[in-house]
Design an enzyme around this catalytic site. Structure first.
Site, short mmCIF file in Angstrom:
data_model
loop_
_atom_site.label_atom_id
_atom_site.label_comp_id
_atom_site.label_asym_id
_atom_site.label_seq_id
_atom_site.Cartn_x
_atom_site.Cartn_y
_atom_site.Cartn_z
N SER A 389 0.81 -1.22 0.00
CA SER A 389 0.00 0.00 0.00
C SER A 389 0.84 1.27 0.00
O SER A 389 0.34 2.35 -0.33
CB SER A 389 -0.95 0.02 1.20
OG SER A 389 -0.22 -0.09 2.42
N ASP A 697 -3.24 8.15 8.14
CA ASP A 697 -4.28 7.35 8.79
C ASP A 697 -3.75 6.46 9.91
O ASP A 697 -4.46 5.58 10.38
CB ASP A 697 -4.99 6.48 7.75
CG ASP A 697 -4.06 5.49 7.08
OD1 ASP A 697 -2.85 5.53 7.35
OD2 ASP A 697 -4.53 4.67 6.27
N HIS A 700 -0.19 4.95 6.95
CA HIS A 700 0.34 5.54 5.71
C HIS A 700 0.68 7.01 5.91
O HIS A 700 0.15 7.67 6.82
CB HIS A 700 -0.67 5.36 4.58
CG HIS A 700 -1.10 3.93 4.39
ND1 HIS A 700 -2.22 3.41 5.02
CD2 HIS A 700 -0.54 2.93 3.69
CE1 HIS A 700 -2.34 2.13 4.70
NE2 HIS A 700 -1.33 1.80 3.89
#
Length: 733
Positions: A389, A697, A700
């Site tokens: 991610s 968040d 990230h």
């Protein structure tokens, strides 16, 4: 023929300047419209020759074939700087014959000092054009050239700088050696040391004056090892204890080092005082001393030997001069091969064969492995990215569940498949290379793969895990699957090109088959292997599994190599123990559980062990894959550097989370909504200003943090070898 290996050094220096010293706000190469130089004979391109007496033969013989105002057989460092920037050599301000100032001007004059000296040119060779005079000359030049430019016909402006280029110019300072020489002549150590703060202050005032007149980018040289100059060694009765291990006068070099120490401190202070300026401190002392100490290893004669001049039997005749000695006229010509000498005359170091493999260690990094910065930038046609991610630009969003608002709010103004308010590091890499942002391989709607594809998927691991994404958050698209996807992508692309007439529309958004070998292959994966191991097994078992995890990554690189990949950019893993999502769960930690910056020490230790083993394997891969250019990128150091000094870089405390709700034991993810038993709904909105947060968040990073990190990675500050990504295609052989 003049040796131009110094060009390698200048390119390497400017590779750093192009990104790092411009505040990292613009990742593209600086487009300097002009260069303005202030200095002494080390950078005088003809000012002294025009104002006093012309430099005669054999000066200029190597490159120019005639005297051109330089106290050198060819070009000076300032000439190589201009050439590297794509600009012509600088005309001296005091030279009115056939000069052009379209791309800058040179105010340096041989014999100049920072602080005005009460000594004359005829007596001690001290120029009347001290630094304060050079600044007055510049201010007058700027005003008068602007006046004439704005009142001239376009055809008459070609020799004048454009007024708007003054703020875009590079301002170089290369001065101070003669101030030290003046102190040495007066033979008063205490008086000299007392004068250094004022000398440095005068230079700082010159920088501030230029800043007030619009200058923004400064390149400030310290002074060289004056105690190593042949003029110091030939004309003194020297005792052995006065020399250091390189044969230089210790006391004289101590003067230089003290000046340099105070100069560096002032440059650092100026960075705070002039917030819109980019100031680079250049350690010319270290470069020259390194060369002198390794003269023979670098192919030179003894450093104390002089190329031009006559110095025998206590008879001294300066370079290019004639003198009658006992009825015999002696002409002090040049040596047969100037490229074998460090020193041109007894004052100036030719500095024309510096070999960057050793010297750049002092200038740029503690370890430089075959920097390729003297070669043209790599022409990457595409990027292929493999990861999780941290670099997923839309795979999970397209294949499993779309990313929701407020993801994407800062840059894209809508969700764009990324777990971030804007761009990721891979986006900044693409932008730096002049390529469009990568489309995700799994996104079939409106994607364009003409310049590469992104196989990264959020939650991916290097080693496949026997868990579903629903129960573990781990992606089914482990690294081996991403490699299968790439193979299929490459094969199908090739097939379509074989029938390009039939598929002419479809291949417009596909890469050309021959360009796979010219692409950059980025690998940014491993964090989830560590994170999942921390959740499911003990530290000892996780540590024992690291060799196999690394081996799986190596097999992926080797496979890509067999498919024609040649340039690899491999990230290590970040400081997982610093993730706010981890720290939220910790209350009352025991002593020693957290490090000095509030991160979980044991988790970061495991990440660092992973990185240590990864780096070792990357080094081995360079031997196993001889035609590959493999760069190891220390993203851990970059991220930890930001986290440990977040407030200094304009961010809030590193553990604070921008998007989501985390209060009173209630946790709502970014963009989520939680319905409480009493019917109340709590949402997880974003913060007011994401650009002040590191964490988006809890896991990230924000676009602002990604940009900060990417800037350091792209310019080579955290890579091995430490070269910018634009030169990553050159092997370390």
């Amino acid at each position: 023929m003049e040796n131009v290996k110094v060009f390698s050094i200048i390119i390497a220096l400017f590779s750093v300047l192009s990104v790092e010293s411009v505040g990292l706000k613009d990742l593209k190469t600086c487009n300097f419209g002009a260069v303005y130089n202030f200095g002494d004979s080390n950078s005088d391109t003809g000012g002294g020759s025009a104002a006093f007496w012309p430099a005669g033969k054999p000066c200029g013989e190597t490159f120019f074939g005639r005297p051109v105002g330089r106290g050198c057989d060819g070009r000076l460092i300032i000439d190589f700087i201009a050439e590297h920037l794509g600009l012509p050599h600088l005309s001296p301000y005091l030279d009115s014959i056939g000069t052009s100032f379209r791309y800058g001007a040179n105010f340096a004059i041989g014999g100049s000092t920072i602080r005005p000296q009460n000594e004359s040119m005829s007596l001690n060779g001290v120029s009347p054009f001290s630094l304060d005079i050079q600044i007055v000359q510049f201010n007058q030049f700027k005003d008068r050239s602007g006046y004439f430019y704005n009142r001239s016909y376009p055809r008459d402006r070609h020799n004048l700088p454009r007024p708007e280029d003054f703020s875009k110019a590079l301002y170089i300072f290369d001065i101070g050696q003669n101030d030290i020489a003046a102190g040495l002549r007066k033979k008063n150590d205490s008086a000299f040391h007392a004068s250094v703060p004022d000398i440095v202050d005068q230079l700082a005032k010159a920088v501030q004056n230029l800043y007030e007149h619009g200058a923004r980018t400064f390149w400030v040289h310290n002074t060289g090892p004056i105690g190593c100059l042949p003029v110091s060694l030939h004309y003194h009765d020297i005792k052995p204890e006065e020399l250091d291990e390189q044969g230089c006068l210790k006391a004289q070099n101590a003067y230089s080092m003290e000046f340099n120490r105070q100069l560096k401190a002032r440059v650092i202070k100026l960075r705070e005082k002039l917030p819109h300026a980019a100031l680079t401190y250049v350690d010319i002392y270290a470069a020259k001393y390194e060369l002198i100490g390794n003269a023979k290893k670098q192919g030179f004669v003894e450093a104390a030997n002089i190329c031009c001049g006559f110095h025998e039997d206590e008879i001294q005749v300066y370079c290019g001069h004639k003198q009658n000695i006992n009825g015999t006229e002696i002409y002090a010509g040049s040596c047969e091969n100037p490229s074998d000498f460090i020193s041109w005359d007894e004052f100036a170091m030719e500095f024309a064969r510096l070999i960057f493999a050793g010297i750049l260690i002092s200038l740029l990094s503690n370890r430089v492995a075959a920097m390729a910065a003297d070669l043209p930038p790599c022409k990457f046609k595409a990027i292929y990215n493999f990861g999780d991610s941290n670099s997923d630009t839309g795979a999970i969003s397209a294949a499993i569940f779309p990313r929701q608002w407020p993801n994407g709010e800062t840059f894209f103004r809508k969700p764009a498949g990324r777990v971030c308010d804007g761009r990721l590091i891979i986006d900044f890499i693409a932008e730096r290379l002049g390529l469009p942002l990568l489309s995700s391989y799994l996104d079939s709607i409106g994607s364009n793969f003409r310049h590469g594809a992104n196989f990264a998927a959020g939650g991916s691991t290097i080693v496949p895990q026997n868990k579903t994404i629903a129960e573990s958050g781990l992606s089914p698209f482990a690294l081996n699957v991403q490699i299968f996807q790439f193979d299929q992508f490459k094969a199908r692309t090739s097939d379509l090109y074989k029938e390009k007439k039939k598929h002419s529309c479809r291949i417009q958004v596909l890469p050309r088959s021959k360009e796979f070998g010219d692409a950059l292959y980025v690998v940014d994966i491993g964090q989830n292997d560590i994170a999942y191991g921390l959740r499911t097994v003990g530290d000892a078992q996780l540590l024992a599994s690291i060799p196999d995890i690394i081996n799986q990554l190596v097999l992926a690189v080797q496979h890509l190599y067999t498919q024609g990949a040649r340039t690899f950019w491999i990230h290590n893993t970040g400081p997982i123990g610093c993730l706010p999502s981890t720290l939220l769960t910790i209350t009352n930690p025991p002593p020693g559980f957290l490090d000095n910056h509030g991160c979980v020490k044991s988790q970061n230790d495991i990440a660092q062990e992973f990185n240590r083993q990864l780096k070792s394997r990357v080094m081995k891969l360079r031997t196993d894959l001889p035609h590959a250019a493999i760069t190891y990128v220390d993203i851990y150091a970059a991220k930890y550097g930001l986290i440990s000094s977040s407030k200094q870089h304009g961010f809030v405390e590193a553990r604070k989370i921008c998007c989501g709700y985390h209060k009173n034991g209630i946790d709502v993810g970014c963009g989520g909504i939680l319905a409480l038993p009493n019917g109340t709904q709590i949402s997880g909105p974003s913060c007011e200003d994401p650009s002040t947060y590191i964490s988006w968040d809890g896991v990230h990073y924000t676009e602002a943090a990604n940009h900060w990190i990417a800037s350091r990675l792209i310019n080579g500050s955290f890579s091995d070898p430490p070269i910018p990504i634009t030169r990553a295609c050159y092997t370390t052989s």
